[in-house]
Design an enzyme around this catalytic site. Structure first.
Site, PDB file in Angstrom:
ATOM      1  N   HIS A 263       0.868  -1.185   0.000  1.00  0.00           N
ATOM      2  CA  HIS A 263       0.000   0.000   0.000  1.00  0.00           C
ATOM      3  C   HIS A 263       0.908   1.239   0.000  1.00  0.00           C
ATOM      4  O   HIS A 263       1.765   1.375  -0.882  1.00  0.00           O
ATOM      5  CB  HIS A 263      -0.919  -0.108   1.224  1.00  0.00           C
ATOM      6  N   HIS A 302      -2.336  -2.515  -9.474  1.00  0.00           N
ATOM      7  CA  HIS A 302      -3.349  -1.942  -8.592  1.00  0.00           C
ATOM      8  C   HIS A 302      -4.569  -2.848  -8.602  1.00  0.00           C
ATOM      9  O   HIS A 302      -4.903  -3.414  -9.638  1.00  0.00           O
ATOM     10  CB  HIS A 302      -3.745  -0.537  -9.067  1.00  0.00           C
ATOM     11  N   ASP A 358       2.706   5.424  -6.576  1.00  0.00           N
ATOM     12  CA  ASP A 358       3.953   5.303  -5.824  1.00  0.00           C
ATOM     13  C   ASP A 358       5.186   5.153  -6.711  1.00  0.00           C
ATOM     14  O   ASP A 358       6.310   5.175  -6.212  1.00  0.00           O
ATOM     15  CB  ASP A 358       3.866   4.097  -4.860  1.00  0.00           C
TER      16      ASP A 358
HETATM   17  N1  CMC Z   1       4.864  -6.880 -10.125  1.00  0.00           N
HETATM   18  C1  CMC Z   1       4.746  -8.086 -10.731  1.00  0.00           C
HETATM   19  N2  CMC Z   1       3.596  -8.769 -10.853  1.00  0.00           N
HETATM   20  C2  CMC Z   1       2.509  -8.216 -10.322  1.00  0.00           C
HETATM   21  C3  CMC Z   1       2.545  -6.969  -9.681  1.00  0.00           C
HETATM   22  C4  CMC Z   1       3.776  -6.288  -9.592  1.00  0.00           C
HETATM   23  N3  CMC Z   1       3.867  -5.102  -8.996  1.00  0.00           N
HETATM   24  N4  CMC Z   1       1.317  -6.651  -9.246  1.00  0.00           N
HETATM   25  C5  CMC Z   1       0.515  -7.670  -9.592  1.00  0.00           C
HETATM   26  N5  CMC Z   1       1.251  -8.618 -10.254  1.00  0.00           N
HETATM   27  C6  CMC Z   1       0.758  -9.864 -10.845  1.00  0.00           C
HETATM   28  C7  CMC Z   1       0.380 -10.875  -9.760  1.00  0.00           C
HETATM   29  O1  CMC Z   1       1.480 -11.676  -9.410  1.00  0.00           O
HETATM   30  C8  CMC Z   1      -0.724 -11.672 -10.450  1.00  0.00           C
HETATM   31  O2  CMC Z   1      -0.109 -12.521 -11.377  1.00  0.00           O
HETATM   32  P1  CMC Z   1      -0.772 -14.003 -11.653  1.00  0.00           P
HETATM   33  O3  CMC Z   1      -2.105 -13.723 -12.262  1.00  0.00           O
HETATM   34  O4  CMC Z   1       0.191 -14.672 -12.562  1.00  0.00           O
HETATM   35  O5  CMC Z   1      -0.874 -14.676 -10.307  1.00  0.00           O
HETATM   36  C9  CMC Z   1      -1.446 -10.597 -11.268  1.00  0.00           C
HETATM   37  O6  CMC Z   1      -0.460  -9.568 -11.528  1.00  0.00           O
HETATM   38  C10 CMC Z   1      -2.653 -10.003 -10.563  1.00  0.00           C
HETATM   39  O7  CMC Z   1      -2.196  -9.390  -9.366  1.00  0.00           O
HETATM   40  P2  CMC Z   1      -2.880  -9.561  -7.955  1.00  0.00           P
HETATM   41  O8  CMC Z   1      -1.889 -10.083  -6.974  1.00  0.00           O
HETATM   42  O9  CMC Z   1      -4.164 -10.290  -8.078  1.00  0.00           O
HETATM   43  O10 CMC Z   1      -3.180  -8.032  -7.614  1.00  0.00           O
HETATM   44  P3  CMC Z   1      -3.824  -7.474  -6.310  1.00  0.00           P
HETATM   45  O11 CMC Z   1      -4.964  -6.636  -6.733  1.00  0.00           O
HETATM   46  O12 CMC Z   1      -4.096  -8.544  -5.307  1.00  0.00           O
HETATM   47  O13 CMC Z   1      -2.646  -6.566  -5.702  1.00  0.00           O
HETATM   48  C11 CMC Z   1      -1.156  -4.756  -5.491  1.00  0.00           C
HETATM   49  C12 CMC Z   1      -2.521  -5.208  -5.983  1.00  0.00           C
HETATM   50  C13 CMC Z   1      -1.070  -3.235  -5.597  1.00  0.00           C
HETATM   51  C14 CMC Z   1      -0.985  -5.147  -4.000  1.00  0.00           C
HETATM   52  C15 CMC Z   1      -0.063  -5.429  -6.333  1.00  0.00           C
HETATM   53  O14 CMC Z   1      -0.208  -5.012  -7.679  1.00  0.00           O
HETATM   54  C16 CMC Z   1       1.340  -5.094  -5.843  1.00  0.00           C
HETATM   55  O15 CMC Z   1       1.840  -5.770  -4.922  1.00  0.00           O
HETATM   56  N6  CMC Z   1       2.014  -4.044  -6.447  1.00  0.00           N
HETATM   57  C17 CMC Z   1       3.299  -3.611  -5.965  1.00  0.00           C
HETATM   58  C18 CMC Z   1       3.149  -2.755  -4.722  1.00  0.00           C
HETATM   59  C19 CMC Z   1       2.617  -1.380  -5.049  1.00  0.00           C
HETATM   60  O16 CMC Z   1       3.106  -0.694  -5.938  1.00  0.00           O
HETATM   61  N7  CMC Z   1       1.636  -0.933  -4.246  1.00  0.00           N
HETATM   62  C20 CMC Z   1       1.049   0.407  -4.373  1.00  0.00           C
HETATM   63  C21 CMC Z   1      -0.371   0.371  -4.812  1.00  0.00           C
HETATM   64  S1  CMC Z   1      -0.995   1.978  -5.335  1.00  0.00           S
HETATM   65  C22 CMC Z   1      -0.967   3.019  -3.982  1.00  0.00           C
HETATM   66  C23 CMC Z   1      -1.671   2.524  -2.802  1.00  0.00           C
HETATM   67  O17 CMC Z   1      -2.826   2.119  -2.851  1.00  0.00           O
HETATM   68  O18 CMC Z   1      -1.055   2.552  -1.755  1.00  0.00           O
END
Ligand code: CMC
Length: 422
Positions: A263, A302, A358
């Protein structure tokens, strides 16, 4: 009945028709047909946790609006104090309202000397600023026990002013304690963001010149962070607030949720990631590692945006304005290259992974002279009006306590064996 869905229990053939209202269906109606069977949605991916009129977000189209106003328009025309007023009270302030609001906030900005001595100075010198901030917000609960009258509208307003006003003072104090320099008191003559910069980087005896470009850029960053509907930290605030806990501990819980690298902690994680890649030539290898599941590309992806985050687009422009004053951040080229490689790669395209807010914010904060441990604290200052607006909205709605159900996967009943039989 207008639009509706029909659910049939195939075990009994019984059906129920549920109206679709404002894009949602009432789970209570589902429960009346299927008592004891719950939607299994631990991350709330398909569950609405609130009815809210604060922020509209269309992740597919990349749209973000506060109280109906597009973020792109607000970012160009309204300062953070105007946006805070808008988010909290629902309308943009007139000039008189804005002046009165800024005065009210400035008057509430100081923090009691005892707070510095007894609370902040108890932390280790290397304590992370977010840990200090979270504990500091919670500690405010003991200084203002009058905040517990959460069902009273006037009381809520007083606490919202205090929290918006004191957050920068607390944040700057957390920083000054960590570097061992004396605390700087708020300067009533400065605007909200200029005053924060002065408390961060000025001297006790005054004379700090606020750079208008950096002040405007930071103010805009606060605007971009002011609210983001039902994200993890706001949901934490709504859940804790639903127990009628006071707003200080409620906001401490929101800040705790924000701290995590998935986050708000992502802004810090992005810069640590860029520093870790160390050379431009290693970008391709790093992306290969992301695709192999070795690590995430921080600042990408996201839950809701499946398009370019509109805040990230604005931030890219801000970055160039800031770098014109501070000199380019050497990590910028690496970030641009990562973005270019990722946006052309099928792994990221097929998963709709784009830069989020971010990805560039940390580079800007770093160039402005903020230490890396302060990045998420800056996010928290910007998000405070959003957390409070949601808390106030929840209280005004008179909602019930948040208490989800669970899908139980443990043992059936069994008998306790004596200790020798285990
Ligand atoms: N790098 C690589 N792969 C990713 C990433 C990433 N940053 N984000 C998602 N994926 C992949 C994930 O592994 C999954 O792949 P698969 O379908 O093969 O299993 C697919 O994309 C779908 O992702 P998800 O895990 O279902 O996504 P989520 O909605 O549960 O998580 C998130 C969202 C923001 C936690 C995640 O994208 C992440 O960890 N990003 C990096 C951390 C980040 O930048 N966070 C800031 C978010 S924006 C500001 C805020 O809200 O604070």
């Amino acid at each position: 009945m207008g639009e509706s869905i029909t659910i049939t229990d195939n075990r009994t053939g019984e059906s129920i028709e549920i109206p679709i209202v404002d894009g949602g269906i009432d789970a209570g109606a589902w429960s009346s047909l299927l008592p004891g069977i719950w939607f299994d949605d631990p991350s709330f991916s398909a569950t609405s946790g609130a009815s809210s009129s604060i922020t509209y977000l269309d992740g597919g189209a990349g749209l973000l609006r506060y109280r109906g106003y597009p973020i792109e328009q607000l970012a160009g025309t309204a300062g953070f104090m105007e946006v805070a007023y808008l988010v909290v009270f629902g309308e943009l302030p007139t000039r008189d309202q804005l002046d009165a609001w800024c005065d009210e906030i400035a008057e509430a900005a100081p923090i009691h000397e005892n707070f510095h001595k007894r609370i902040l100075e108890g932390f280790r010198d290397d304590a992370h600023a977010m840990g200090v901030l979270i504990a500091g917000i919670a500690a405010m609960s003991t200084f203002w026990p009058d905040g517990k009258d959460v069902e009273d509208t006037t009381c809520r307003r007083t606490q919202m002013v205090r929290l918006i006003a004191k957050m920068p003072t607390l944040a700057a104090s957390a920083y000054r304690r960590s570097v061992g320099t004396p605390y700087v008191q708020p300067d009533h003559g400065l605007d909200y963001t200029g005053n924060f910069l002065s408390m961060m980087f000025g001297q006790r005896e005054g004379g700090y010149e606020v750079d208008p470009v950096l002040r405007d850029a930071l103010d805009l960053l606060f605007v971009l962070h002011a609210d983001h509907e039902q994200n993890c930290s706001t949901t934490a605030a709504r859940i804790v607030g639903s127990s009628h806990a006071d707003p200080y501990v409620t906001l401490a819980s929101a800040a705790a949720a924000l701290y995590g690298p998935r986050h708000g902690g992502a802004n810090e994680a992005v810069v640590r990631m860029l520093e870790g890649i160390s050379s431009y030539d290693q970008v391709d290898d790093f992306i290969t590692g992301v695709k192999a599941g070795d690590h995430k590309l921080m600042g990408f992806g996201h839950r809701v945006y499946k398009n370019y985050d509109p805040r990230a687009r604005i931030l890219k422009d801000v970055a160039h304005k800031v770098f014109a004053v501070t000199g380019t951040n050497p990590l910028l080229d690496m970030a641009l290259k990562l973005e270019e490689v990722a946006l052309a790669d099928d792994y990221f395209i097929s998963r709709s992974l784009y830069p989020n807010v971010d990805f560039y914010s940390g580079l800007i904060y770093q160039s402005m002279g903020f230490p890396i441990e302060m990045f998420t604290v800056l996010f928290a200052i910007g998000r405070t009006p959003g957390w409070l607006a949601h808390w106030d909205e929840l209280m005004a709605q008179g909602s019930r306590i948040a208490r989800p159900r669970q899908v139980y996967t443990g043992h059936a009943q069994r008998d306790v064996p004596s200790i020798d039989q285990r």
